[in-house]
Design an enzyme around this catalytic site. Structure first.
Site, PDB file in Angstrom:
ATOM      1  N   ASP A  67       1.158  -1.582  -0.006  1.00 34.09           N
ATOM      2  CA  ASP A  67       0.240   0.314  -0.191  1.00 34.09           C
ATOM      3  C   ASP A  67       0.677   1.110  -0.040  1.00 34.09           C
ATOM      4  OD1 ASP A  67       1.216  -0.522   2.608  1.00 34.09           O
ATOM      5  OD2 ASP A  67      -1.113  -0.949   2.683  1.00 34.09           O
ATOM      6  N   ASN A 136      -8.053  -2.564  14.289  1.00 29.95           N
ATOM      7  CA  ASN A 136      -8.835  -3.173  13.727  1.00 29.95           C
ATOM      8  C   ASN A 136      -9.628  -4.922  13.634  1.00 29.95           C
ATOM      9  OD1 ASN A 136      -7.929  -2.657  11.217  1.00 29.95           O
ATOM     10  ND2 ASN A 136      -9.322  -0.406  11.465  1.00 29.95           N
ATOM     11  N   HIS A 138      -7.521  -5.031  10.462  1.00 34.81           N
ATOM     12  CA  HIS A 138      -7.286  -4.535   8.460  1.00 34.81           C
ATOM     13  C   HIS A 138      -5.881  -5.073   8.174  1.00 34.81           C
ATOM     14  CE1 HIS A 138      -4.664  -0.493   9.352  1.00 34.81           C
ATOM     15  NE2 HIS A 138      -3.978  -1.497   9.133  1.00 34.81           N
ATOM     16  N   GLU A 143      -9.883  -2.079   5.365  1.00 34.03           N
ATOM     17  CA  GLU A 143     -10.594  -2.138   6.696  1.00 34.03           C
ATOM     18  C   GLU A 143     -11.860  -2.865   7.276  1.00 34.03           C
ATOM     19  OE1 GLU A 143      -8.531  -0.100   8.340  1.00 34.03           O
ATOM     20  OE2 GLU A 143      -8.458   1.831   7.762  1.00 34.03           O
TER      21      GLU A 143
HETATM   22  C1  F6R Z   1       1.570  -1.610   5.748  1.00 34.34           C
HETATM   23  C2  F6R Z   1       0.096  -2.264   6.762  1.00 34.34           C
HETATM   24  C3  F6R Z   1      -0.722  -2.001   6.986  1.00 34.34           C
HETATM   25  C4  F6R Z   1       0.047  -2.842   9.006  1.00 34.34           C
HETATM   26  C5  F6R Z   1      -0.492  -2.313   9.967  1.00 34.34           C
HETATM   27  C6  F6R Z   1       0.698  -2.466  11.072  1.00 34.34           C
HETATM   28  O1  F6R Z   1       1.971  -1.350   4.660  1.00 34.34           O
HETATM   29  O2  F6R Z   1      -0.222  -2.780   5.405  1.00 34.34           O
HETATM   30  O3  F6R Z   1      -1.446  -3.121   7.275  1.00 34.34           O
HETATM   31  O4  F6R Z   1       0.933  -3.112   8.767  1.00 34.34           O
HETATM   32  O5  F6R Z   1      -1.505  -0.849  10.024  1.00 34.34           O
HETATM   33  O6  F6R Z   1       0.939  -1.380  11.155  1.00 34.34           O
HETATM   34  P1  F6R Z   1       0.872  -1.791  12.555  1.00 34.34           P
HETATM   35  O7  F6R Z   1       3.328  -2.265  11.823  1.00 34.34           O
HETATM   36  O8  F6R Z   1       2.579   0.185  12.628  1.00 34.34           O
HETATM   37  O9  F6R Z   1       1.177  -1.841  13.984  1.00 34.34           O
END
Ligand code: F6R
Length: 246
Positions: A67, A136, A138, A143
Site C-alpha cells: 500500500d 481493527n 485490517h 479496512e
Molecule cells: C502497512 C500495512 C498495515 C500495517 C498495519 C500494522 O503497509 O499494510 O496493514 O501492517 O497497520 O501497522 P504496525 O506494524 O505499525 O502496527
C-alpha cells in the site's frame, strides 16, 4: 495456520527474517510482497544483516508493496516509498527496476490500481507476502467492511487507522485520509503468507483472528481460508492464545 509465539520482538523479528531469507535462498528470483508500519522494522533489519554478511542476494528478487498513501510524494518521509528505501531497499542489492510500490500521486488512481494488480499477475504472482495487522483487523489497508474488497483499490482510512498512524506524523490532521491498497484477493493469491504482530495492543485482534469467525468486519480473518499462513507474534500479542511461547 502455523503460529509461532516468541518471547520478545527481537526474536520474532529474527524468525521472520529467517523465513524470508529461506524463501530467497530457495528461489533467488522470488516475488516478495512487503509491508510497512512499525512491526516489520526488525525483520528488515535482520534481512539487511544477512545481506551484509554475504548470505543473501537480492539481485533477482522482485517486490510489491501492499500500500501507499494517496497524495504524498515519494520523497516525503511519511510515504511508504520513503520507509522502504530507508529501512530496506537502500541497504541491499535489489535492482531499482524490481521494486514496486503503488503510486499515490497518479493522475488516474483507478487506472493505477488496475495496472498494479496486472503487474503482480504478469510477474507470476507473489511467492511470499509479509503482513502486519491493524488494531481493527485490517491487512494492507483493507479496512473493516461488509464485504472483503478483492481488487487493488483506493480506500478511505478508518478513524481508528488514522488515529493509530498519527504516531508517525506531527499531528493527526496530517495523516492522509486515503490510500491505495492491494485487495484481499491479491493477498489471498499469494502462495505463502507471513503475518507479524507485536505488543499487547494487538492481543485482542490476534485472538479474534485465530479463534473468531471469518468475517469482513475483521479483514485479516480471511487468511483462515489460505492454506499456507504463518503467524509470528511476540508473547504480548499472543497473550490471548493457548499456544506455548518458544
Ligand atoms: C502497512 C500495512 C498495515 C500495517 C498495519 C500494522 O503497509 O499494510 O496493514 O501492517 O497497520 O501497522 P504496525 O506494524 O505499525 O502496527
Amino acid at each position: 495456520m502455523n503460529i509461532l509465539i516468541y518471547e520478545t520482538y527481537e526474536k520474532m523479528s529474527q524468525a521472520a527474517a529467517a523465513i524470508i531469507a529461506a524463501q530467497v535462498l530457495a528461489k533467488p528470483d522470488s516475488i516478495l510482497g512487503l509491508a510497512t508500519g512499525s512491526t516489520p522494522f526488525g525483520t528488515y533489519t535482520g534481512l539487511v544483516k544477512l545481506y551484509k554478511e554475504g548470505i543473501l542476494d537480492f539481485k533477482r528478487v522482485k517486490t510489491f508493496n501492499l500500500d501507499e498513501y494517496v497524495g504524498i510524494d515519494k520523497s516525503d518521509d511519511q510515504s511508504y516509498h520513503f520507509f522502504m528505501m530507508e529501512n530496506l531497499f537502500s541497504k541491499i542489492n535489489i535492482n531499482a527496476r524490481n521494486i514496486n510500490i503503488p503510486n499515490g500521486l497518479a493522475n488516474d488512481l483507478e487506472k493505477e490500481c488496475a495496472a498494479y494488480e496486472k503487474k503482480i499477475d504478469a510477474a507470476g504472482g507473489i511467492d511470499l507476502q509479509l503482513l502486519g495487522i491493524g488494531n481493527n483487523g485490517h491487512i494492507g489497508f483493507n479496512e473493516p467492511d461488509v464485504h472483503f474488497p478483492a481488487a487493488t483499490h483506493i480506500v478511505e482510512l478508518s478513524e481508528s487507522t488514522i488515529e493509530a498512524n498519527a504516531r508517525f506524523f506531527p499531528d493527526s490532521g496530517k495523516v492522509p485520509r486515503s490510500a491505495i491498497t492491494m485487495g484481499t484477493g491479491a493477498i489471498m493469491k499469494s502462495r505463502r503468507i507471513l503475518l507479524l504482530a507485536s505488543g499487547g495492543q494487538k492481543a485482542d485482534v490476534v485472538k479474534e483472528l485465530v479463534y473468531g469467525e471469518v468475517r469482513p468486519q475483521l479483514p485479516a480473518s480471511i487468511l483462515r481460508f489460505h492454506n499456507d499462513v504463518t503467524i509470528i507474534i511476540d508473547s504480548e500479542a499472543g497473550a490471548g492464545l493457548h499456544g506455548k511461547v518458544i
